[in-house]
Motif scaffolding. Structure first.
Motif, PDB file in Angstrom:
ATOM      1  N   ASP A 153       0.926  -1.239  -0.131  1.00  9.76           N
ATOM      2  CA  ASP A 153       0.074   0.098   0.007  1.00  9.76           C
ATOM      3  C   ASP A 153       0.876   1.044   0.092  1.00  9.76           C
ATOM      4  O   ASP A 153       1.935   1.243   0.677  1.00  9.76           O
ATOM      5  N   VAL A 157       1.556   3.101   3.395  1.00  9.05           N
ATOM      6  CA  VAL A 157       2.264   2.336   4.869  1.00  9.05           C
ATOM      7  C   VAL A 157       3.991   2.286   4.369  1.00  9.05           C
ATOM      8  O   VAL A 157       4.339   1.433   3.381  1.00  9.05           O
ATOM      9  N   THR A 208      -1.142  -4.727   1.501  1.00 10.76           N
ATOM     10  CA  THR A 208      -0.008  -4.396   2.218  1.00 10.76           C
ATOM     11  C   THR A 208       0.671  -5.624   2.680  1.00 10.76           C
ATOM     12  O   THR A 208      -0.038  -6.843   2.766  1.00 10.76           O
ATOM     13  N   ALA A 209       2.058  -5.612   2.740  1.00 10.59           N
ATOM     14  CA  ALA A 209       2.822  -6.808   2.874  1.00 10.59           C
ATOM     15  C   ALA A 209       2.336  -7.638   4.278  1.00 10.59           C
ATOM     16  O   ALA A 209       2.396  -8.850   4.080  1.00 10.59           O
ATOM     17  N   ALA A 225       6.366 -12.795   0.761  1.00 12.59           N
ATOM     18  CA  ALA A 225       5.099 -13.230   0.817  1.00 12.59           C
ATOM     19  C   ALA A 225       4.132 -12.884  -0.431  1.00 12.59           C
ATOM     20  O   ALA A 225       4.450 -12.132  -1.364  1.00 12.59           O
ATOM     21  N   VAL A 259      10.946  -9.314   3.907  1.00 12.49           N
ATOM     22  CA  VAL A 259      10.743 -10.126   5.390  1.00 12.49           C
ATOM     23  C   VAL A 259       9.503  -9.411   5.882  1.00 12.49           C
ATOM     24  O   VAL A 259       9.869  -8.287   6.318  1.00 12.49           O
TER      25      VAL A 259
HETATM   26  N1  SAH Z   1       4.268   0.101   1.189  1.00  8.39           N
HETATM   27  C1  SAH Z   1       4.768  -1.310   1.429  1.00  8.39           C
HETATM   28  C2  SAH Z   1       5.993  -1.265   2.183  1.00  8.39           C
HETATM   29  C3  SAH Z   1       7.220  -0.919   1.871  1.00  8.39           C
HETATM   30  S1  SAH Z   1       8.589  -1.041   3.209  1.00  8.39           S
HETATM   31  C4  SAH Z   1       3.562  -2.196   2.106  1.00  8.39           C
HETATM   32  O1  SAH Z   1       2.674  -1.894   2.179  1.00  8.39           O
HETATM   33  O2  SAH Z   1       3.816  -3.478   1.872  1.00  8.39           O
HETATM   34  C5  SAH Z   1       9.429  -2.453   2.408  1.00  8.39           C
HETATM   35  C6  SAH Z   1       8.955  -3.536   3.677  1.00  8.39           C
HETATM   36  O3  SAH Z   1       7.845  -4.119   3.302  1.00  8.39           O
HETATM   37  C7  SAH Z   1      10.145  -4.795   3.338  1.00  8.39           C
HETATM   38  O4  SAH Z   1      11.068  -4.510   3.954  1.00  8.39           O
HETATM   39  C8  SAH Z   1       9.260  -5.951   4.013  1.00  8.39           C
HETATM   40  O5  SAH Z   1       9.346  -6.018   5.381  1.00  8.39           O
HETATM   41  C9  SAH Z   1       7.894  -5.587   3.636  1.00  8.39           C
HETATM   42  N2  SAH Z   1       7.395  -6.371   2.247  1.00  8.39           N
HETATM   43  C10 SAH Z   1       7.184  -5.793   1.270  1.00  8.39           C
HETATM   44  N3  SAH Z   1       7.108  -6.845   0.212  1.00  8.39           N
HETATM   45  C11 SAH Z   1       6.932  -8.007   0.954  1.00  8.39           C
HETATM   46  C12 SAH Z   1       6.571  -9.347   0.692  1.00  8.39           C
HETATM   47  N4  SAH Z   1       6.336  -9.571  -0.569  1.00  8.39           N
HETATM   48  N5  SAH Z   1       6.958 -10.247   1.705  1.00  8.39           N
HETATM   49  C13 SAH Z   1       7.400  -9.887   2.925  1.00  8.39           C
HETATM   50  N6  SAH Z   1       7.398  -8.558   2.978  1.00  8.39           N
HETATM   51  C14 SAH Z   1       7.449  -7.512   2.272  1.00  8.39           C
END
Ligand code: SAH
Length: 485
Positions: A316, A319, A344-345, A425, A453
């Motif tokens: 997102d 976030v 979001t992740a 993820a 992660v």
């Molecule tokens: N805006 C993004 C977050 C960006 S910060 C959101 O809403 O997801 C980047 C962090 O997001 C990474 O260091 C990790 O902690 C997480 N992240 C993003 N994609 C991910 C994924 N596919 N699997 C696990 N963690 C993820």
């Protein structure tokens, strides 16, 4: 056998049924039949402004109910050829082959095109699977080869097109004359229409603000089709390309420029137009990338050039996406922008783990945090929430896992608190790990995890499915071994 096919067989196959759009407004369409098939055709035709006549001597209840709720000429009699008088199309939907054949023969002898349901050999025309955005219609036909295939294609096209496309097309008709009068044929006119269908006009229609849409369309006309730029801050979701929203997909297909973060996979970016300009804004730990100020400037510059830009961020955009700074820069420069949310992740990781983020009687709040606010002596404010039972999702937490664990322990969280970790993820090659707060520090020293992660901490984690995850603790030995070297 000759392996080389004669030239004739490689020429494109010919259509045995050619699609045309028939004018039916105010004209009579007759459906003969008592049951479900007749009702299906009635529903289909009621999407048009044709007049409907239904001939049913012993109509089933559902047909009676539909007829009473719709404006149709309902003839509750045995079929008679005179019922077809004045019709432009006839449907035979009696369910009986002899009856259908008779209706079709009567229609044909009166010079009316006929369709017999599920009897292609008796059909003069076929009805398509229909995507209706009146006045825009997309008709899908397979010449009866695959109704299921046609429905699948229909569903995909339906998703691609904005629900407000019809209203936009209606507005377009109102501007056609003016555009032809005021804009020279060729590039300017094309640019006007492209901007009309993708820009502010389309956006205003989509949100139901028709008067703003009219203002924007008039401004566009005055400016000879030149538009102000627009930046969409779009959530790309966690990585899997089918976890982006339909709106994000549409905007990607309309963008002139796509500015993406390093975490957004190629498969998602590839959903954009092939000729869109792509700019990697970087932002991956340890890689050379543009600074945030450079990205802000880039977006402002593209906006000033009148570009339609998708600023694609993982998950997102609001976030941990630094969208706040980008929005502030765009606001200050007076450039229009919008935000499109994404998965979001934390949500993707929870889904992979079948982990309830809130759990009745266990956890009723959730914290999105990053370990990177841990510097200094004071305990982070979210540590108290964790102790009070919140589920904590830690972004960018791998390299500081030990710090996160220590601070939570210091705040009073039990070392036995459950922890779930997901690398990549939502993606095919994701890895899942489970353990306790005491195991969390081991994460920091793993060199096998190179993807993003997500760490989720809290009692609700105990409700996850651990069938597909490995214990985090299993890696402790490896860590000690690596250190000893
Ligand atoms: N805006 C993004 C977050 C960006 S910060 C959101 O809403 O997801 C980047 C962090 O997001 C990474 O260091 C990790 O902690 C997480 N992240 C993003 N994609 C991910 C994924 N596919 N699997 C696990 N963690 C993820």
């Amino acid at each position: 056998m000759n392996a080389i096919l004669p030239a004739k067989s490689v020429s494109p196959a010919k259509l045995n049924a050619f699609p045309v759009f028939m004018r039916v407004e105010g004209r009579l369409v007759v459906i003969v039949g008592n049951g479900e098939e007749a009702l299906a055709k009635a529903r289909l035709m009621s999407q048009s402004s044709a007049r409907l006549r239904i001939i049913a001597e012993e109509p089933e209840a559902a047909l009676v109910a539909w007829v009473s709720a719709n404006d149709v000429d309902f003839v509750r009699q045995a079929y008679d050829p005179a019922h077809l008088d004045g019709a432009v199309l006839v449907f035979a939907a009696t369910g009986e082959e002899v009856h259908d054949a008779r209706v079709v023969a009567d229609a044909r002898s009166a010079g009316i095109a006929a369709n017999a349901v599920d009897r292609p050999e008796l059909c003069d025309f076929f009805t398509p699977a229909l995507v209706n955005r009146a006045p825009v219609a997309i008709a899908i036909g397979t010449e009866g080869a695959g109704p299921v295939l046609a429905q699948m294609i229909r569903a995909r096209i339906d998703q691609m097109l904005s629900p407000s496309l019809g209203r936009l097309a209606t507005l377009a008709s109102a501007y056609r004359d003016a555009a032809e009068r005021l804009l020279p044929r060729g590039n300017a006119r094309r640019q006007f229409w492209k901007a009309f269908f993708t820009g502010e006009v389309a956006h205003s229609v989509a949100v139901g603000d028709e008067s703003q849409a009219g203002l924007s369309a008039s401004a566009l006309l005055r400016n000879g089709g030149r538009t102000a730029g627009h930046i969409s801050l779009v959530g790309a979701g966690p990585g899997s390309e089918d976890l982006i929203t339909l709106r994000a997909h549409r905007l990607l297909m309309e963008a002139d420029v796509i500015v993406h973060d390093a975490l957004v996979p190629e498969a998602v970016i590839a959903l954009g137009r092939r000729d869109a300009e792509r700019i990697a804004a970087g932002k991956r730990k340890g890689c050379h990338s543009k600074s945030q100020a450079e990205i802000n400037d880039l977006l402002v510059e593209l906006g000033r050039e009148g570009k339609r830009v998708v600023r694609l961020k993982s998950g997102d955009p609001l976030v941990f996406g630094r969208a706040g700074e980008e929005m502030a820069a765009l606001r200050a420069a007076g450039i229009s922008y919008e935000v499109v949310p994404g998965v979001t992740a934390a949500f993707a990781a929870a889904a992979d783990f079948e982990l309830p983020l809130t759990l009745r009687g266990v956890a009723s709040s959730m914290v999105f945090t990053t370990g990177h606010d841990l510097r200094g002596n004071s305990l982070p404010d979210w540590a108290k929430l964790a102790v009070a039972g919140a589920t904590v999702a830690v972004y960018m937490g791998r390299s500081i896992a030990a710090d996160v664990a220590a601070r939570l322990a210091e705040a009073g969280l039990s070392p036995d608190t459950a922890v779930a970790v997901v690398e990549n993820a939502s993606l095919g090659h994701r890895k899942l790990f489970h353990g306790t707060l005491a195991d969390l520090p081991s994460l920091e020293h793993r060199s096998d995890l190179t993807g993003p992660v997500m760490t989720i901490i809290g009692d609700a984690v105990a409700g996850a499915n651990f069938d597909k995850s490995e214990p985090l603790a299993a890696h402790k030995g490896a860590r000690v071994f690596a250190r000893a070297q």
